[in-house]
Design a protein around this motif. Structure first.
Motif, PDB file in Angstrom:
ATOM      1  N   ASN A   1     -26.868 -33.805 -62.689  1.00 48.59           N
ATOM      2  CA  ASN A   1     -28.219 -34.280 -63.017  1.00 48.59           C
ATOM      3  C   ASN A   1     -28.837 -33.498 -64.177  1.00 48.59           C
ATOM      4  OD1 ASN A   1     -28.237 -32.030 -61.134  1.00 48.59           O
ATOM      5  ND2 ASN A   1     -30.462 -32.237 -61.106  1.00 48.59           N
ATOM      6  N   LEU A   2     -28.203 -32.405 -64.604  1.00 50.14           N
ATOM      7  CA  LEU A   2     -28.744 -31.599 -65.695  1.00 50.14           C
ATOM      8  C   LEU A   2     -28.436 -32.246 -67.039  1.00 50.14           C
ATOM      9  CD1 LEU A   2     -27.827 -28.003 -64.460  1.00 50.14           C
ATOM     10  CD2 LEU A   2     -29.873 -29.367 -63.983  1.00 50.14           C
ATOM     11  N   SER A   3     -29.121 -31.803 -68.066  1.00 48.66           N
ATOM     12  CA  SER A   3     -28.910 -32.360 -69.399  1.00 48.66           C
ATOM     13  C   SER A   3     -27.507 -32.033 -69.894  1.00 48.66           C
ATOM     14  CB  SER A   3     -29.934 -31.795 -70.382  1.00 48.66           C
ATOM     15  OG  SER A   3     -29.716 -30.414 -70.604  1.00 48.66           O
TER      16      SER A   3
ATOM     17  N   GLY B   1     -34.788 -28.059 -61.871  1.00 50.86           N
ATOM     18  CA  GLY B   1     -35.288 -29.425 -61.917  1.00 50.86           C
ATOM     19  C   GLY B   1     -35.912 -29.905 -60.632  1.00 50.86           C
TER      20      GLY B   1
ATOM     21  N   SER C   1     -39.453 -24.059 -57.918  1.00 56.09           N
ATOM     22  CA  SER C   1     -38.396 -24.648 -58.731  1.00 56.09           C
ATOM     23  C   SER C   1     -38.353 -23.934 -60.073  1.00 56.09           C
ATOM     24  CB  SER C   1     -38.642 -26.151 -58.941  1.00 56.09           C
ATOM     25  OG  SER C   1     -39.852 -26.367 -59.648  1.00 56.09           O
TER      26      SER C   1
ATOM     27  N   ASN D   1     -37.005 -24.513 -64.425  1.00 58.44           N
ATOM     28  CA  ASN D   1     -36.565 -25.485 -65.413  1.00 58.44           C
ATOM     29  C   ASN D   1     -35.117 -25.205 -65.793  1.00 58.44           C
ATOM     30  OD1 ASN D   1     -36.584 -23.297 -67.190  1.00 58.44           O
ATOM     31  ND2 ASN D   1     -38.535 -23.865 -68.133  1.00 58.44           N
ATOM     32  N   GLU D   2     -34.594 -25.886 -66.771  1.00 56.05           N
ATOM     33  CA  GLU D   2     -33.177 -25.731 -67.103  1.00 56.05           C
ATOM     34  C   GLU D   2     -32.867 -24.410 -67.804  1.00 56.05           C
ATOM     35  OE1 GLU D   2     -31.003 -29.010 -68.604  1.00 56.05           O
ATOM     36  OE2 GLU D   2     -31.793 -30.411 -67.121  1.00 56.05           O
TER      37      GLU D   2
ATOM     38  N   THR E   1     -41.297 -22.375 -62.463  1.00 57.30           N
ATOM     39  CA  THR E   1     -42.289 -23.371 -62.862  1.00 57.30           C
ATOM     40  C   THR E   1     -43.652 -22.721 -63.099  1.00 57.30           C
ATOM     41  OG1 THR E   1     -41.154 -25.122 -61.646  1.00 57.30           O
ATOM     42  CG2 THR E   1     -43.490 -25.469 -62.120  1.00 57.30           C
TER      43      THR E   1
END
Length: 470
Positions: free
Chosen positions: A113-115, A418, A424, A426-427, A432
């Motif tokens: 699901n990650l970039s 994510g 949570s 971020n990438e 957050t």
């Protein structure tokens, strides 16, 4: 804030493998770094919040260090329910392998699901790790590696719901004196933080502070880390804070920092130990100790992974530590060890049953609920046993042992990349709404199919070390 305070560029909390891999990569472009890492040889503590029961299931590498284990939980104010067998991020943790990594073929499935950029960076960092450790890849394709026994070299042509699967390993190309697994030293040859530090970081400019963290505070763009050595409190101030304390302690620090008191779930893979007797001897040709093969369902591979290992002296010693009454049978067990097949069956993390909740006195309560997984283990065990019997590999005898929730050692998924909400990252693994706080341990992943997560965790820590310089 006092203008005379010392301001640290990057402060790292923790000295486990993820933190050390981060430091190794970070120091390739920087000259020095500071780390908070407590020496756990404290002698005098009250008896509150102890975890006495965990010493009953310590693995061999932790025997004789019971006081350190207890101090880890006391210092960090972690209160374990007696139904949980949770271990800490200790200097003697790490793999049971000897300068090698066992890797599930599904290593990238759980980050799909990650970039594409993030997945590429993690993959590149993983390859760099193999090179730095002087590791090669899949054992069948290289000479001078250990050789897998042909015990499981079969073609499953029937339409069984299960299938054998080759795992991927990284092994040391030039293992010291070509030792066999029965001759390795559990202390000096083990892939653990202490040995990693001696090999890669001993001559680097790392300033270690002998404290444990009590609280994290924010002052604008500066992070304050309030610490204690058991007697004296001290605050450290940093532009960027990197936390790699192991999922349990990392989560506790973040829950306190964000003032979150609700119950959250700790992800893990419940594990069943099994012993089978093979029809023929299973030769041990390995120079370190991964499993030799995985058994998985053909469909729904997220359900379980069963691995298989031949008997060896290290495993026999482990069994005796679990069941001390077997010590009188040790010579007999060693005589027949190559007729023994040991297996771990690791379930999907949806069967996790450990919960964390921060109490008013800042103690982290760790507990399991009245959740029975006997039926799923019984079902899975029968699948494996019947499959091995059909393949005519084992005698009609087995012993199963479930050591309890948390004894699988893999804890993750509390601060997911994510994810939603405050808990949570971020990438870039920044918390957050807190871009100067980074999380680099297993907290940030949600492993389902990948049952051997350490390689991915280390690769990600290495990736963040390169990104944090930007």
């Amino acid at each position: 804030m006092n203008k005379k305070i010392k301001l640290i560029d990057v402060l790292v909390v923790g000295s486990g493998l993820s933190s050390l891999v981060f430091l190794h990569s970070y120091l390739k472009k920087r000259k020095k770094v500071e780390v908070i890492s407590p020496n756990l040889n404290f002698k005098k503590f009250d008896n509150s919040n102890t975890a006495e029961h965990i010493t009953n299931i310590l693995p061999p590498q932790m025997i004789g260090t019971d006081e350190k284990v207890k101090n880890y939980f006391r210092l960090n104010k972690i209160n374990l329910n007696e139904n949980c067998k949770v271990f800490g991020s200790l200097e003697f943790g790490g793999l049971s392998n000897y300068w090698g990594l066992q890797i599930d073929p599904n290593i990238l499935i759980d980050i799909k699901n990650l970039s594409s950029k993030t997945k590429k960076e993690i993959s590149e960092s993983f390859i760099e790790l193999l090179k730095e450790f002087n590791l090669a890849g899949k054992y069948q394709n290289y000479k001078n590696s250990f050789k897998g026994d042909n015990f499981f070299s079969i073609t499953n042509k029937d339409k069984s719901s299960l299938q054998f699967e080759d795992f991927i390993i990284g092994y040391k190309n030039a293992f010291n004196k070509k030792k066999k697994i029965d001759d390795v030293n559990e202390i000096s040859d083990k892939f653990v933080p202490k040995n990693y530090y001696n090999k890669f970081l001993k001559k680097k400019k790392i300033k270690f502070h002998n404290y444990f963290v009590k609280k994290i505070k924010k002052h604008g763009k500066i992070v304050e880390v309030l610490c204690s050595d058991g007697n004296v409190n001290k605050s450290f101030y940093a532009k960027k804070l990197v936390i790699g304390s192991g999922t349990v302690v990392t989560t506790k620090l973040i829950l306190d920092y964000l003032k979150i008191k609700k119950e959250i779930k700790l992800k893990h893979h419940p594990r069943l130990f099994s012993l089978y007797l093979s029809i023929k001897k299973w030769s041990n040709k390995m120079s370190f100790q991964p499993s030799q093969v995985h058994l998985k369902p053909r469909k729904g591979t997220e359900l379980f992974t069963a691995d298989f290992r031949p008997g060896n002296k290290l495993i026999i010693d482990s069994i005796i530590q679990f069941k001390k009454y077997l010590v009188i049978f040790k010579p007999i067990l060693n005589c027949f060890r190559f007729n023994m097949i040991f297996s771990n069956t690791l379930l999907n993390s949806k069967f996790s049953n450990i919960y964390l909740k921060l109490e008013k006195d800042n103690t982290l309560k760790v507990y399991s609920k009245n959740k029975k997984i006997d039926n799923i283990f019984k079902y899975t065990s029968n699948l494996v046993f019947n499959f091995l019997r059909k393949q005519k590999k084992i005698l009609p005898l087995r012993i199963n042992y479930f050591p309890g929730f948390g004894s699988d050692f893999h804890y993750f998924g509390t601060l997911q990349i994510g994810g939603k909400g405050k808990l949570s990252v971020n990438e870039k693994c920044q918390l957050t709404n807190n871009k100067n706080i980074y999380i680099i341990d297993g907290s940030v992943f949600n492993f389902k199919r990948n049952k051997y997560p350490l390689g991915l965790i280390l690769a990600n820590a290495k990736r963040i070390a390169k990104r944090i310089i930007d």
